[in-house]
Scaffold this active site. Structure first.
Site, PDB file in Angstrom:
ATOM      1  N   GLU A 155     -21.993  -4.705  -0.616  1.00 28.03           N
ATOM      2  CA  GLU A 155     -20.581  -4.645  -0.238  1.00 28.03           C
ATOM      3  C   GLU A 155     -20.105  -5.903   0.485  1.00 28.03           C
ATOM      4  O   GLU A 155     -19.016  -6.401   0.227  1.00 28.03           O
ATOM      5  CB  GLU A 155     -20.361  -3.422   0.649  1.00 28.03           C
ATOM      6  CG  GLU A 155     -18.920  -3.118   0.936  1.00 28.03           C
ATOM      7  CD  GLU A 155     -18.774  -1.777   1.629  1.00 28.03           C
ATOM      8  OE1 GLU A 155     -17.979  -1.711   2.574  1.00 28.03           O
ATOM      9  OE2 GLU A 155     -19.447  -0.809   1.233  1.00 28.03           O
ATOM     10  N   ASP A 156     -20.911  -6.426   1.397  1.00 27.98           N
ATOM     11  CA  ASP A 156     -20.468  -7.543   2.236  1.00 27.98           C
ATOM     12  C   ASP A 156     -20.947  -8.919   1.784  1.00 27.98           C
ATOM     13  O   ASP A 156     -20.327  -9.919   2.129  1.00 27.98           O
ATOM     14  CB  ASP A 156     -20.944  -7.346   3.684  1.00 27.98           C
ATOM     15  CG  ASP A 156     -20.265  -6.188   4.380  1.00 27.98           C
ATOM     16  OD1 ASP A 156     -19.280  -5.644   3.836  1.00 27.98           O
ATOM     17  OD2 ASP A 156     -20.728  -5.809   5.476  1.00 27.98           O
TER      18      ASP A 156
END
Length: 188
Positions: A63-64
């Site tokens: 996600e990051d």
């Protein structure tokens, strides 16, 4: 004891630190890697095995940091990759709108097996513990809610809904811990 660190854990720790090296926790200035270490610690304390602890260290790299599920599977095995992918609520940039993204992720969590639910629950627990601690800090207090993209009530909705989704069909003691912290946040 469910978790005994191996060289795979060592590699995951170095990978997580490298990928999140410059990232900080919202509004706090605290290195993001502290969150990853805390979540991994909680997973181990609540009985997780090495695959789950490694997934906890890596739970935000898709996600990051743009790491792919395939890369995780190649480096750390399909079990780790499967858990990390299930922790991820957005695989695209820009991320979809917040509420719709969270609702879809919550629906996804309801049907997940216990190995995934433990990692997600420990992530939510650590986030909630951080909020509760900051609410008690006179230097931060209610201003903690300004760190988030959503107002207090939306954030609380999400944590309550996550607790409920995780608890569905899974009566693990971490749910009670999460519930207690959420009640403290709501009262504070």
């Amino acid at each position: 004891m469910s978790f005994v660190p191996s060289t795979a854990f060592d590699a995951a720790l170095l990978f997580a630190v490298d990928k999140h090296r410059t990232q900080i926790r919202k509004g706090s200035g605290v290195p993001y890697v502290t969150h990853l270490l805390s979540v991994a610690s909680l997973v181990a304390e609540f009985g997780g095995d090495e695959t789950q602890v490694i997934a906890a260290l890596l739970h935000d790299v898709i996600e990051d940091q743009g790491v792919t599920e395939a890369e995780l599977a190649e480096r750390f095995g399909p079990g780790v990759a499967r858990i990390v992918a299930a922790c991820t609520d957005a695989f695209t940039r820009p991320k979809p709108p917040w509420r719709a993204r969270k609702e879809a992720h919550l629906e996804h969590l309801r049907a997940q097996p216990p190995d995934i639910k433990l990692v997600v629950a420990c992530d939510k627990l650590h986030n909630a513990l951080s909020i509760a601690r900051d609410l008690r800090d006179p230097a931060v207090g209610p201003a903690v809610w300004g760190r988030f993209s959503m107002p207090r009530e939306d954030s609380l909705w999400y944590y309550r809904a996550a607790r409920d989704a995780l608890a569905e069909g899974w009566p693990h003691r971490v749910i009670g811990e999460l519930d207690a912290v959420l009640r403290a946040i709501e009262a504070g």
